[in-house]
Scaffold this active site. Structure first.
Site, PDB file in Angstrom:
ATOM      1  N   ASP A  17     -14.850  -0.162  -6.785  1.00 47.36           N
ATOM      2  CA  ASP A  17     -14.803   0.471  -5.503  1.00 47.36           C
ATOM      3  C   ASP A  17     -16.115   0.687  -4.719  1.00 47.36           C
ATOM      4  O   ASP A  17     -16.929   1.193  -5.367  1.00 47.36           O
ATOM      5  CB  ASP A  17     -14.124   2.074  -5.706  1.00 47.36           C
ATOM      6  CG  ASP A  17     -13.659   2.812  -4.509  1.00 47.36           C
ATOM      7  OD1 ASP A  17     -14.422   3.071  -3.575  1.00 47.36           O
ATOM      8  OD2 ASP A  17     -12.695   3.518  -4.715  1.00 47.36           O
ATOM      9  N   SER A  19      -8.438   9.307  -1.803  1.00 49.36           N
ATOM     10  CA  SER A  19      -9.634   9.103  -1.051  1.00 49.36           C
ATOM     11  C   SER A  19      -9.931  10.505  -0.449  1.00 49.36           C
ATOM     12  O   SER A  19     -10.148  11.337  -1.397  1.00 49.36           O
ATOM     13  CB  SER A  19      -9.738   8.297  -0.078  1.00 49.36           C
ATOM     14  OG  SER A  19     -10.879   7.873   0.679  1.00 49.36           O
ATOM     15  N   HIS A  63     -11.834  -0.329  -2.716  1.00 54.79           N
ATOM     16  CA  HIS A  63     -11.044   1.179  -2.316  1.00 54.79           C
ATOM     17  C   HIS A  63     -10.072   0.844  -1.527  1.00 54.79           C
ATOM     18  O   HIS A  63      -9.010   1.633  -1.804  1.00 54.79           O
ATOM     19  CB  HIS A  63     -12.137   1.899  -1.546  1.00 54.79           C
ATOM     20  CG  HIS A  63     -11.975   3.235  -1.029  1.00 54.79           C
ATOM     21  ND1 HIS A  63     -12.045   4.354  -2.155  1.00 54.79           N
ATOM     22  CD2 HIS A  63     -11.486   4.012  -0.102  1.00 54.79           C
ATOM     23  CE1 HIS A  63     -11.606   5.470  -1.611  1.00 54.79           C
ATOM     24  NE2 HIS A  63     -11.158   5.156  -0.197  1.00 54.79           N
TER      25      HIS A  63
END
Length: 438
Positions: A325, A183, A357
């Site tokens: 995601d 991320s 995610h």
């Protein structure tokens, strides 16, 4: 075998996770904030030192989840790095050395800013395998989230600092390195991989692993604008280039949101700015025209990975992303992989067909560790490969992972329902707690 042993150990007691040292651990006090800690102030004249130079160092005590002391040697290094405009700045990396540390290598693990428990578990996994682990503050002294090149050079200079830190006892001046990140940490990892051939070619990089990668900030902005995760948007909206534009177009509501973002960390931003649109005229006067304002457009373009062939990773890369995601668009990562492959990079791209995610960072951990060990061994595949995991609805793990996107959508539906129904708000709070905890 190492991966299977690792996953078994993670589910057992923490006391068994890392070999116990016999020396007593010092009592752990609360750290000072960086603004009141002189350690973070670079010494006079540091600008003349080379990028990666250690400016200060100190030994620290660390604790698992801030509670359970960790039997590892831990240090912080203040080091010189480079700002976007080429000027010298200083930032910090924290390094962890297990008692069974390998002498010729280390892992640089970039933290996900909203996932400290998961990040600590992942860090513990690498320590269990005997890797020294470095965790750089890639956002720099101003906590600048989003500028890719700043994060990339911060990571690379942190690697330089760790490599020269004699206290760690490496048996080589050029230890092998694998960089990982997820991320927000994948911004730093992806840009470090992109810049390393030109900025820090002397480093012995064996591989890079990045997941949930924000490869295109424009795509990410549009994707999460006016969603449950729109609080991720205000923090990157700072800097010498962008501030004059904002001063010209920002509304009172927009200014209030940015001021709150300056005063809080990522979880606070998510709470303060959910289901709101930075592309609305309520936030700034240009509306969606903001994306085409020359300065803004230029900044967003410069923070898109894979655009320039000269910024192509030289070491093998493992890229992984969930199809569904809900924070970082899958399509942008797929495009990045296509570009890097066209430019001749060695890339393994794994798509997770279930989950979102949050769950993907955990579900992918065994594959990430397999890649890290293969990279150090020099046995990663050449060329570009693609595969899909959890693609079958009959897979019980896939069924469980699919709960995350459903929960996220349900939270958004409830949030859109308004504030008049107390039962809805109660349920919304419960669901947000579930999603945040996971």
């Amino acid at each position: 075998m190492a991966v299977m042993a690792l996953m078994t150990a993670i589910t057992s007691t923490q006391a068994a996770a890392v070999p116990i040292v016999h020396a007593p651990l010092a009592r752990r006090g609360l750290p000072k904030s960086p603004s009141s800690d002189p350690f973070y102030d670079p010494p006079a004249g540091f600008e003349s030192s080379k990028p990666g130079t250690i400016l200060r160092q100190r030994k620290i005590n660390v604790a698992f989840f801030g509670l359970i002391p960790d039997p590892v040697e831990s240090y912080q290094l203040l080091y010189r790095t480079t700002a976007i405009n080429g000027s010298a700045i200083a930032t910090v990396t924290t390094v962890f050395k297990p008692t069974n540390a390998k002498k010729d290598r280390f892992v640089s693990s970039k933290r996900h800013m909203t996932a400290q428990p998961r990040s600590q578990l992942i860090l513990q996994a690498y320590l269990l395998l005997g890797y020294v682990v470095a965790s750089p503050d890639y956002e720099g002294p101003d906590a600048a989230f989003g500028p890719g090149r700043l994060a990339g050079t911060g990571v690379l200079d942190g690697m330089r600092a760790i490599s020269s830190f004699s206290t760690l006892g490496f048996n080589t001046k050029t230890p092998q390195i694998v960089g990982t990140g997820y991320s927000g940490g994948a911004i730093a990892t992806g840009w470090a991989a992109s810049l390393q051939p030109s900025y820090a070619s002397e480093l012995d990089i064996k591989g890079w692993a990045q997941g949930g990668t924000p490869a295109n900030l424009t795509g990410t902005l549009v994707y999460i604008d006016d969603t449950l995760f729109s609080g991720f948007i205000p923090p990157p909206a700072y800097g010498a280039l962008i501030n004059p534009v904002l001063d010209r177009i920002i509304t009172d509501n927009g200014r209030s949101a940015l001021n709150k973002a300056k005063a809080t960390c990522a979880p606070g931003d998510l709470i303060n700015f959910p289901e709101k649109s930075i592309l609305s005229t309520d936030f700034q006067t240009l509306g969606r025209g903001l994306l085409y304002e020359p300065t803004i457009r230029s900044i967003l373009q410069k923070n898109t990975m894979g655009v320039t062939k000269s910024e192509t990773p030289a070491a093998p890369v493992f890229v992984y992303h969930a199809t569904y995601d809900e924070i970082i668009p899958y399509a942008n990562t797929s495009t990045l992989v296509d570009s890097w492959c066209d430019y001749g990079a060695d890339v393994k791209f794994t798509t997770y067909g279930a989950g979102g995610h949050i769950t993907t960072e955990v579900i992918a951990l065994p594959e990430v560790i397999k890649f890290v060990e293969a990279a150090f061994a020099g046995t990663t595949d050449k060329g570009c490969t693609r595969n899909t995991e959890l693609g079958s609805i009959l897979n019980p793990l896939a069924l469980g992972a699919d709960l995350e996107p459903i929960l996220i959508k349900l939270v958004e539906v409830l949030a859109k329902a308004g504030t008049g129904d107390s039962d809805i708000k109660k349920n919304l709070t419960v669901l947000e707690d579930v999603v945040t905890w996971h």
